[in-house]
Design a protein around this motif. Structure first.
Motif, PDB file in Angstrom:
ATOM      1  N   MET A   1       0.859  -1.101   0.040  1.00 46.24           N
ATOM      2  CA  MET A   1       0.018   0.038   0.092  1.00 46.24           C
ATOM      3  C   MET A   1       0.808   1.265   0.160  1.00 46.24           C
ATOM      4  N   ALA A   2       0.326   2.270  -0.509  1.00 46.93           N
ATOM      5  CA  ALA A   2       1.071   3.330  -0.565  1.00 46.93           C
ATOM      6  C   ALA A   2       0.811   4.509   0.599  1.00 46.93           C
ATOM      7  N   LYS A   3       1.786   5.423   0.838  1.00 46.96           N
ATOM      8  CA  LYS A   3       1.892   6.571   1.700  1.00 46.96           C
ATOM      9  C   LYS A   3       1.489   7.630   0.964  1.00 46.96           C
ATOM     10  N   VAL A   4       0.398   8.281   1.226  1.00 50.35           N
ATOM     11  CA  VAL A   4       0.137   9.405   0.369  1.00 50.35           C
ATOM     12  C   VAL A   4      -0.120  10.743   1.163  1.00 50.35           C
ATOM     13  N   ALA A   5       0.682  11.856   0.581  1.00 48.71           N
ATOM     14  CA  ALA A   5       0.741  13.120   1.350  1.00 48.71           C
ATOM     15  C   ALA A   5      -0.770  14.063   0.898  1.00 48.71           C
ATOM     16  N   PHE A   6      -1.226  14.550   1.810  1.00 49.50           N
ATOM     17  CA  PHE A   6      -2.196  15.623   1.312  1.00 49.50           C
ATOM     18  C   PHE A   6      -1.634  16.996   1.725  1.00 49.50           C
ATOM     19  N   LEU A   7      -1.791  17.886   0.750  1.00 55.96           N
ATOM     20  CA  LEU A   7      -1.048  19.061   0.970  1.00 55.96           C
ATOM     21  C   LEU A   7      -2.198  20.210   1.489  1.00 55.96           C
ATOM     22  N   LEU A   8      -2.076  20.738   2.649  1.00 59.71           N
ATOM     23  CA  LEU A   8      -3.374  21.409   3.077  1.00 59.71           C
ATOM     24  C   LEU A   8      -3.046  22.569   3.782  1.00 59.71           C
ATOM     25  N   ALA A   9      -3.921  23.878   3.696  1.00 62.86           N
ATOM     26  CA  ALA A   9      -3.967  24.925   4.523  1.00 62.86           C
ATOM     27  C   ALA A   9      -5.451  25.333   4.498  1.00 62.86           C
ATOM     28  N   SER A  10      -5.759  26.326   5.134  1.00 68.37           N
ATOM     29  CA  SER A  10      -7.262  26.791   5.376  1.00 68.37           C
ATOM     30  C   SER A  10      -7.333  27.316   4.193  1.00 68.37           C
ATOM     31  N   GLY A  11      -8.757  27.264   3.759  1.00 67.55           N
ATOM     32  CA  GLY A  11      -9.540  27.755   2.661  1.00 67.55           C
ATOM     33  C   GLY A  11      -9.496  26.900   1.494  1.00 67.55           C
ATOM     34  N   PHE A  12      -9.140  25.554   1.738  1.00 68.38           N
ATOM     35  CA  PHE A  12      -9.203  24.302   0.683  1.00 68.38           C
ATOM     36  C   PHE A  12     -10.715  24.196   0.089  1.00 68.38           C
ATOM     37  N   GLU A  13     -10.767  23.756  -1.055  1.00 67.90           N
ATOM     38  CA  GLU A  13     -12.245  23.588  -1.531  1.00 67.90           C
ATOM     39  C   GLU A  13     -12.755  22.331  -0.764  1.00 67.90           C
ATOM     40  N   ASP A  14     -13.661  22.151   0.079  1.00 67.67           N
ATOM     41  CA  ASP A  14     -14.085  20.943   1.154  1.00 67.67           C
ATOM     42  C   ASP A  14     -14.184  19.794   0.274  1.00 67.67           C
ATOM     43  N   SER A  15     -14.919  19.658  -0.659  1.00 67.20           N
ATOM     44  CA  SER A  15     -15.157  18.383  -1.446  1.00 67.20           C
ATOM     45  C   SER A  15     -13.834  17.800  -2.080  1.00 67.20           C
ATOM     46  N   GLU A  16     -13.068  18.811  -2.630  1.00 66.96           N
ATOM     47  CA  GLU A  16     -11.718  18.277  -3.350  1.00 66.96           C
ATOM     48  C   GLU A  16     -10.571  17.889  -2.129  1.00 66.96           C
ATOM     49  N   MET A  17     -11.027  18.121  -1.048  1.00 71.81           N
ATOM     50  CA  MET A  17     -10.021  17.508   0.148  1.00 71.81           C
ATOM     51  C   MET A  17     -10.667  16.058   0.475  1.00 71.81           C
ATOM     52  N   LYS A  18     -11.915  16.269   1.039  1.00 75.10           N
ATOM     53  CA  LYS A  18     -12.679  15.167   1.605  1.00 75.10           C
ATOM     54  C   LYS A  18     -12.892  13.839   0.932  1.00 75.10           C
ATOM     55  N   ASN A  19     -13.218  14.032  -0.656  1.00 78.07           N
ATOM     56  CA  ASN A  19     -13.650  12.875  -1.277  1.00 78.07           C
ATOM     57  C   ASN A  19     -12.303  12.200  -1.714  1.00 78.07           C
ATOM     58  N   PRO A  20     -11.287  12.683  -2.082  1.00 73.94           N
ATOM     59  CA  PRO A  20     -10.031  11.991  -2.531  1.00 73.94           C
ATOM     60  C   PRO A  20      -9.417  11.346  -1.237  1.00 73.94           C
ATOM     61  N   TYR A  21      -9.236  11.970  -0.349  1.00 75.71           N
ATOM     62  CA  TYR A  21      -8.850  11.783   1.115  1.00 75.71           C
ATOM     63  C   TYR A  21      -9.677  10.426   1.508  1.00 75.71           C
ATOM     64  N   GLU A  22     -10.723  10.291   1.373  1.00 74.84           N
ATOM     65  CA  GLU A  22     -11.363   9.261   1.921  1.00 74.84           C
ATOM     66  C   GLU A  22     -11.509   8.131   0.815  1.00 74.84           C
ATOM     67  N   ALA A  23     -11.523   8.406  -0.310  1.00 74.53           N
ATOM     68  CA  ALA A  23     -11.207   7.099  -1.343  1.00 74.53           C
ATOM     69  C   ALA A  23      -9.721   6.673  -1.198  1.00 74.53           C
ATOM     70  N   VAL A  24      -8.828   7.560  -1.126  1.00 71.33           N
ATOM     71  CA  VAL A  24      -7.611   6.927  -0.614  1.00 71.33           C
ATOM     72  C   VAL A  24      -7.389   6.035   0.673  1.00 71.33           C
ATOM     73  N   LYS A  25      -7.986   6.413   1.689  1.00 71.79           N
ATOM     74  CA  LYS A  25      -7.918   5.774   2.807  1.00 71.79           C
ATOM     75  C   LYS A  25      -8.852   4.445   2.750  1.00 71.79           C
TER      76      LYS A  25
END
Length: 169
Positions: A1-25
């Protein structure tokens, strides 16, 4: 399995983080949120979700990761001016590891100078910046170019996620 970084700061587009993050997990990969500082709270621009950075950008080492995903919204603007974020993305690219950005995410790719000679898409508002960074721009839901995956907007998330999961498997 891969180790995946998500680069994040406040102001991100909610679904563009939530949906890929949950799918990868859900696919069984390890996820790590890299923020400007470890423990920093990152709030979505729509206020539907927030995350806490597991790691600060200054601590992030490309050798520890297989991929990095950059959600859009306003966060990439804050991330791209951070030298440690830019260094991390450059190192990921030098190792031919996956870099995926949606919407304004490619702004970080621009600052890391990883678009030259590649094909990409993005939010239309940064299209000219992507072209000036040396990429061939395509107005498509997802563009895969060597180790890069790019998409335009939240409506393109299914294609974006599909290509990320395909590259990680």
């Amino acid at each position: 399995m891969a180790k995946v970084a998500f680069l994040l700061a406040s102001g991100f587009e909610d679904s563009e983080m939530k949906n890929p993050y949950e799918a990868v997990k859900e696919a069984g990969h390890e996820t790590v949120i890299i923020g400007l500082e470890k423990g920093a709270r990152c709030d979505g621009k729509k206020g539907t979700i927030s995350y806490t950075a597991d790691l600060g950008a200054s601590e992030a080492k490309a050798d520890d990761f297989d991929a990095v995903i950059i959600p859009g919204g306003g966060a990439p603007e804050a991330l791209r001016v951070n030298d440690d974020v830019v260094r991390f993305v450059k190192e990921i690219n030098q190792n031919d590891k996956l870099i995926a950005g949606i919407c304004h995410g490619p702004q970080v790719m621009i600052s890391a100078d990883v678009l030259k000679g590649k094909e990409a898409t993005c939010f239309i508002g940064i299209r000219d910046d992507v072209k000036l960074a040396g990429a061939a721009y395509h107005d498509k839901e997802v563009v895969v170019s060597e180790n890069l995956i790019t998409s335009r907007t939240p409506k393109d998330e299914p294609a974006f996620i599909r290509e990320i999961l395909a590259k990680l498997s």
